[in-house]
Write a protein that holds these residues in place. Sequence first.
Motif, PDB file in Angstrom:
ATOM      1  N   TRP A 273     -20.800 -18.329  -4.186  1.00 17.32           N
ATOM      2  CA  TRP A 273     -21.561 -18.984  -3.128  1.00 17.32           C
ATOM      3  C   TRP A 273     -22.907 -19.487  -3.618  1.00 17.32           C
ATOM      4  O   TRP A 273     -23.379 -20.541  -3.169  1.00 17.32           O
ATOM      5  N   GLY A 274     -23.515 -18.778  -4.513  1.00 17.28           N
ATOM      6  CA  GLY A 274     -24.795 -19.226  -5.046  1.00 17.28           C
ATOM      7  C   GLY A 274     -24.658 -20.544  -5.788  1.00 17.28           C
ATOM      8  O   GLY A 274     -25.499 -21.445  -5.647  1.00 17.28           O
ATOM      9  N   GLN A 275     -23.599 -20.686  -6.563  1.00 16.76           N
ATOM     10  CA  GLN A 275     -23.372 -21.931  -7.297  1.00 16.76           C
ATOM     11  C   GLN A 275     -22.986 -23.065  -6.347  1.00 16.76           C
ATOM     12  O   GLN A 275     -23.361 -24.223  -6.566  1.00 16.76           O
ATOM     13  N   ILE A 276     -22.244 -22.740  -5.284  1.00 19.86           N
ATOM     14  CA  ILE A 276     -21.929 -23.768  -4.290  1.00 19.86           C
ATOM     15  C   ILE A 276     -23.205 -24.261  -3.610  1.00 19.86           C
ATOM     16  O   ILE A 276     -23.379 -25.466  -3.364  1.00 19.86           O
ATOM     17  N   MET A 277     -24.110 -23.334  -3.312  1.00 24.07           N
ATOM     18  CA  MET A 277     -25.401 -23.723  -2.737  1.00 24.07           C
ATOM     19  C   MET A 277     -26.186 -24.600  -3.710  1.00 24.07           C
ATOM     20  O   MET A 277     -26.842 -25.573  -3.308  1.00 24.07           O
ATOM     21  N   ALA A 278     -26.121 -24.274  -4.985  1.00 18.95           N
ATOM     22  CA  ALA A 278     -26.823 -25.071  -5.984  1.00 18.95           C
ATOM     23  C   ALA A 278     -26.236 -26.468  -6.069  1.00 18.95           C
ATOM     24  O   ALA A 278     -26.963 -27.467  -6.152  1.00 18.95           O
ATOM     25  N   TYR A 279     -24.910 -26.557  -6.057  1.00 17.42           N
ATOM     26  CA  TYR A 279     -24.239 -27.865  -6.104  1.00 17.42           C
ATOM     27  C   TYR A 279     -24.638 -28.696  -4.881  1.00 17.42           C
ATOM     28  O   TYR A 279     -24.988 -29.881  -4.998  1.00 17.42           O
ATOM     29  N   ALA A 280     -24.572 -28.066  -3.707  1.00 19.98           N
ATOM     30  CA  ALA A 280     -24.914 -28.789  -2.480  1.00 19.98           C
ATOM     31  C   ALA A 280     -26.375 -29.216  -2.478  1.00 19.98           C
ATOM     32  O   ALA A 280     -26.716 -30.297  -1.986  1.00 19.98           O
ATOM     33  N   SER A 281     -27.247 -28.391  -3.027  1.00 24.59           N
ATOM     34  CA  SER A 281     -28.671 -28.749  -3.087  1.00 24.59           C
ATOM     35  C   SER A 281     -28.892 -29.960  -3.981  1.00 24.59           C
ATOM     36  O   SER A 281     -29.681 -30.852  -3.653  1.00 24.59           O
ATOM     37  N   MET A 282     -28.199 -30.005  -5.108  1.00 26.22           N
ATOM     38  CA  MET A 282     -28.403 -31.113  -6.043  1.00 26.22           C
ATOM     39  C   MET A 282     -27.914 -32.440  -5.494  1.00 26.22           C
ATOM     40  O   MET A 282     -28.396 -33.502  -5.887  1.00 26.22           O
ATOM     41  N   ILE A 283     -26.942 -32.426  -4.574  1.00 28.98           N
ATOM     42  CA  ILE A 283     -26.475 -33.684  -4.006  1.00 28.98           C
ATOM     43  C   ILE A 283     -27.177 -34.004  -2.689  1.00 28.98           C
ATOM     44  O   ILE A 283     -27.056 -35.124  -2.186  1.00 28.98           O
ATOM     45  N   THR A 284     -27.913 -33.041  -2.141  1.00 29.77           N
ATOM     46  CA  THR A 284     -28.617 -33.258  -0.874  1.00 29.77           C
ATOM     47  C   THR A 284     -30.073 -33.630  -1.080  1.00 29.77           C
ATOM     48  O   THR A 284     -30.587 -34.546  -0.423  1.00 29.77           O
ATOM     49  N   VAL A 285     -30.753 -32.942  -1.980  1.00 27.81           N
ATOM     50  CA  VAL A 285     -32.192 -33.143  -2.159  1.00 27.81           C
ATOM     51  C   VAL A 285     -32.538 -34.575  -2.568  1.00 27.81           C
ATOM     52  O   VAL A 285     -33.491 -35.154  -2.034  1.00 27.81           O
ATOM     53  N   PRO A 286     -31.806 -35.222  -3.490  1.00 30.72           N
ATOM     54  CA  PRO A 286     -32.164 -36.609  -3.831  1.00 30.72           C
ATOM     55  C   PRO A 286     -32.090 -37.559  -2.637  1.00 30.72           C
ATOM     56  O   PRO A 286     -32.972 -38.400  -2.443  1.00 30.72           O
TER      57      PRO A 286
END
Length: 309
Positions: A273-286
Amino acid sequence: MSDTLSHVADSHADATVAVAGTKAKPWLGPLVMLLRVVLCLVFGLPLVFLIVSSFKPDNEIFAALGTINAFLPVGSLSLDNYSGVIDRVPFATFMMNSVLISVVTVALGLLVNSMAAFALSRMEFRGQKLILGVILATLIVPFETMALPLLWWVNQLPYFDGSIGWLDTYEVQIIPFVANAFSIYLFYQYFDSIPKELDEAAKVDGAGWFRIYRSIVMPLSGPAIATVAILTFLPAWNSYLWPLMVTQSEAIRPVMVGMDYFKQMTGSTGTAWGQIMAYASMITVPVLALFIAFQRAFINSIASSGVKG
């Protein structure tokens, strides 16, 4: 002089009534502020939770659920989740694919849709209203009902190298979404509000239709261009169903399909789940940063298009 004094008196009276109305409801200001705070929390806290959790290990994410720590950067914070994403999947390739597909779709969409709307709004020919009606009628047809016929059709088209079928290419992710009925309608509404006397004056000077489109109509349509660009970019960036159906290789997958592929890669060892959150953050923040940077232009473009239309 008497007319001027009367006008000033009327303005002062109107201002007095407005102030009196505000003072009569002193609770209105705090209520509006409270509503804004609640809306910020409703829409902002999930995003804060996403970003904060991307720096935490899985056990701390679950341990903090139901507490304020779920939204605070406390505990064992690290970049391990982000490095885990990069190690498991070619994230940079997925991101570049999404950027390429979205930017090209927006650029071609602005050109094609604006030219179609220009022909429908500025030129006069037989069946003009009928064509516009047919275009608008496609808005009521959901994409899911057209996905399979469209998949069959693009698989029959000849490709540039002489082969048959566009599957597993960039073109199949871009070309079907260039022409858009809603974008044509937005341009049509805006173009229709521009005085046609400008066209007549340009024709007197020897300008043709394309010159009128390029030098007169489009420079006056900044708000419509901005609105269509934003409303085209977001679906292209968030596209999932169609790329999932037409792509097979990692080299051309966009980030949304890449996330599904990433979840499959982590399935054998349990959901990270932590890595899924990281993936989602990288595609959301930009995208979020882009929206914040152009927030004023986005709001103004929507408002201006609504007024012009």
